[in-house]
Design a protein around this motif. Structure first.
Motif, PDB file in Angstrom:
ATOM      1  N   UNK A  32      16.226   8.301  10.086  1.00 46.29           N
ATOM      2  CA  UNK A  32      16.679   6.912  10.119  1.00 46.29           C
ATOM      3  C   UNK A  32      15.742   6.007   9.333  1.00 46.29           C
ATOM      4  N   UNK A  33      14.429   6.169   9.553  1.00 42.91           N
ATOM      5  CA  UNK A  33      13.494   5.251   8.925  1.00 42.91           C
ATOM      6  C   UNK A  33      13.322   5.526   7.440  1.00 42.91           C
ATOM      7  N   UNK A  34      13.453   6.755   7.018  1.00 39.02           N
ATOM      8  CA  UNK A  34      13.380   7.031   5.584  1.00 39.02           C
ATOM      9  C   UNK A  34      14.533   6.366   4.846  1.00 39.02           C
ATOM     10  N   UNK A  35      15.728   6.493   5.391  1.00 43.05           N
ATOM     11  CA  UNK A  35      16.877   5.862   4.740  1.00 43.05           C
ATOM     12  C   UNK A  35      16.804   4.341   4.845  1.00 43.05           C
ATOM     13  N   UNK A  36      16.352   3.840   5.981  1.00 45.42           N
ATOM     14  CA  UNK A  36      16.266   2.390   6.180  1.00 45.42           C
ATOM     15  C   UNK A  36      15.218   1.761   5.283  1.00 45.42           C
ATOM     16  N   UNK A  37      14.043   2.376   5.207  1.00 44.67           N
ATOM     17  CA  UNK A  37      12.956   1.789   4.422  1.00 44.67           C
ATOM     18  C   UNK A  37      13.194   1.906   2.922  1.00 44.67           C
ATOM     19  N   UNK A  38      13.892   2.945   2.502  1.00 36.87           N
ATOM     20  CA  UNK A  38      14.218   3.054   1.079  1.00 36.87           C
ATOM     21  C   UNK A  38      15.113   1.899   0.650  1.00 36.87           C
ATOM     22  N   UNK A  39      16.073   1.559   1.514  1.00 36.70           N
ATOM     23  CA  UNK A  39      16.956   0.435   1.195  1.00 36.70           C
ATOM     24  C   UNK A  39      16.188  -0.884   1.139  1.00 36.70           C
ATOM     25  N   UNK A  40      15.176  -1.043   1.978  1.00 34.69           N
ATOM     26  CA  UNK A  40      14.385  -2.260   1.961  1.00 34.69           C
ATOM     27  C   UNK A  40      13.420  -2.290   0.779  1.00 34.69           C
ATOM     28  N   UNK A  41      12.949  -1.118   0.361  1.00 37.94           N
ATOM     29  CA  UNK A  41      11.965  -1.058  -0.720  1.00 37.94           C
ATOM     30  C   UNK A  41      12.591  -1.190  -2.102  1.00 37.94           C
ATOM     31  N   UNK A  42      13.860  -0.831  -2.226  1.00 36.45           N
ATOM     32  CA  UNK A  42      14.513  -0.833  -3.535  1.00 36.45           C
ATOM     33  C   UNK A  42      14.456  -2.191  -4.241  1.00 36.45           C
ATOM     34  N   UNK A  43      14.737  -3.325  -3.578  1.00 33.67           N
ATOM     35  CA  UNK A  43      14.655  -4.611  -4.299  1.00 33.67           C
ATOM     36  C   UNK A  43      13.257  -4.924  -4.825  1.00 33.67           C
ATOM     37  N   UNK A  44      12.214  -4.549  -4.074  1.00 39.00           N
ATOM     38  CA  UNK A  44      10.856  -4.798  -4.526  1.00 39.00           C
ATOM     39  C   UNK A  44      10.506  -3.929  -5.729  1.00 39.00           C
ATOM     40  N   UNK A  45      10.966  -2.682  -5.729  1.00 39.22           N
ATOM     41  CA  UNK A  45      10.730  -1.822  -6.882  1.00 39.22           C
ATOM     42  C   UNK A  45      11.421  -2.369  -8.120  1.00 39.22           C
ATOM     43  N   UNK A  46      12.669  -2.817  -7.955  1.00 44.47           N
ATOM     44  CA  UNK A  46      13.393  -3.384  -9.098  1.00 44.47           C
ATOM     45  C   UNK A  46      12.697  -4.627  -9.626  1.00 44.47           C
ATOM     46  N   UNK A  47      12.188  -5.471  -8.726  1.00 48.54           N
ATOM     47  CA  UNK A  47      11.458  -6.679  -9.136  1.00 48.54           C
ATOM     48  C   UNK A  47      10.164  -6.338  -9.863  1.00 48.54           C
TER      49      UNK A  47
END
Length: 240
Positions: free
Chosen positions: A170-185
């Motif tokens: 759960x947390x791997x999938x959840x945190x990846x979704x939260x981290x993606x915008x910061x990586x793109x930025x």
């Protein structure tokens, strides 16, 4: 000599052992009795608690196959009873099952059980009635000397493993979704605007972490019917 009476001693199994045996089989754990007692006594106890398999195999230690492969074939049957077993027989049985890729849990209480307890993947000694040697050789000491406690421990272990796996997934999938915008930025040098802020992430974490938490603390009864996930189909072998 004139007989005046007859005294008999009975040591019946505990009332809930039969339910524990059924729970083991539901969980995919195979059972066997390996004991130094007489074959008649061992067979009667096994039948009383429902452990004796459909093949009704009761064999004495002296009649065990000399070949380890043949011995493993014999022990592949569920509910095998091995009576008049010597310490070397118990050790050989443990090694034969391990050679087949099984994880072996062996219970015992006497000094003669120590080699098998040490060799087994999980050696379980009796805490109340067991000898000091058996407790030292075992990986786990059963304080109440109750077979049903082993079943409860298996259920708790499976539930704990399931909860850990659910938590990580759960947390791997959840945190990846939260981290993606910061990586793109970061990768675009700020050209791609932040889709979500720090406070928003904290708010999401509060909602997504606290609310699903109770679902990972369900009772472990569902783990009882789950098949074994490892290389094992062999379960606690009773040595006495």
């Amino acid at each position: 000599m004139e007989p005046l009476g007859l005294v008999g001693l009975a040591d019946p199994p505990r009332p809930d052992v039969g339910r524990a045996v059924t729970a083991c089989r539901t969980a995919g754990i195979r059972l066997a009795i390996v004991t130094g007692d007489h074959a008649g006594t061992a067979g009667a106890i096994a039948e009383q608690v429902g452990l004796l398999g459909p093949d009704r195999i009761v064999v004495e230690g002296r009649d065990l196959p000399a070949d380890d492969a043949a011995l493993a074939d014999l022990l592949e049957h569920d509910g095998v009873v091995v009576a008049r077993a010597r310490p070397e027989d118990k050790l050989r049985i443990t090694r034969a099952l391990q050679a087949r890729g099984h994880v072996v849990a062996m219970t015992g209480d006497g000094v003669n059980d120590a080699p098998a307890l040490r060799q087994a993947d999980i050696g379980i000694a009796m805490g109340a009635s067991g000898s000091d040697v058996a407790r030292e050789a075992a990986d786990l000491v059963l304080l109440d000397d109750h077979f049903a406690t082993i079943v409860t421990a298996v259920e708790l272990g499976r539930a704990t493993f399931t909860n850990i796996r659910r938590f990580l997934t759960y947390h791997l999938t959840d945190n990846v979704a939260e981290l993606a915008p910061f990586l793109a930025w970061a990768l675009t040098g700020g050209a791609f605007p932040l889709a979500i802020g720090v406070l928003q992430i904290l708010a999401l974490d509060i909602g997504t972490d606290i609310l699903p938490a109770p679902t990972s603390c369900r009772p472990w009864r569902s783990a009882r019917s789950r098949p074994t996930r490892s290389r094992s189909r062999a379960g606690p072998a009773r040595a006495s």
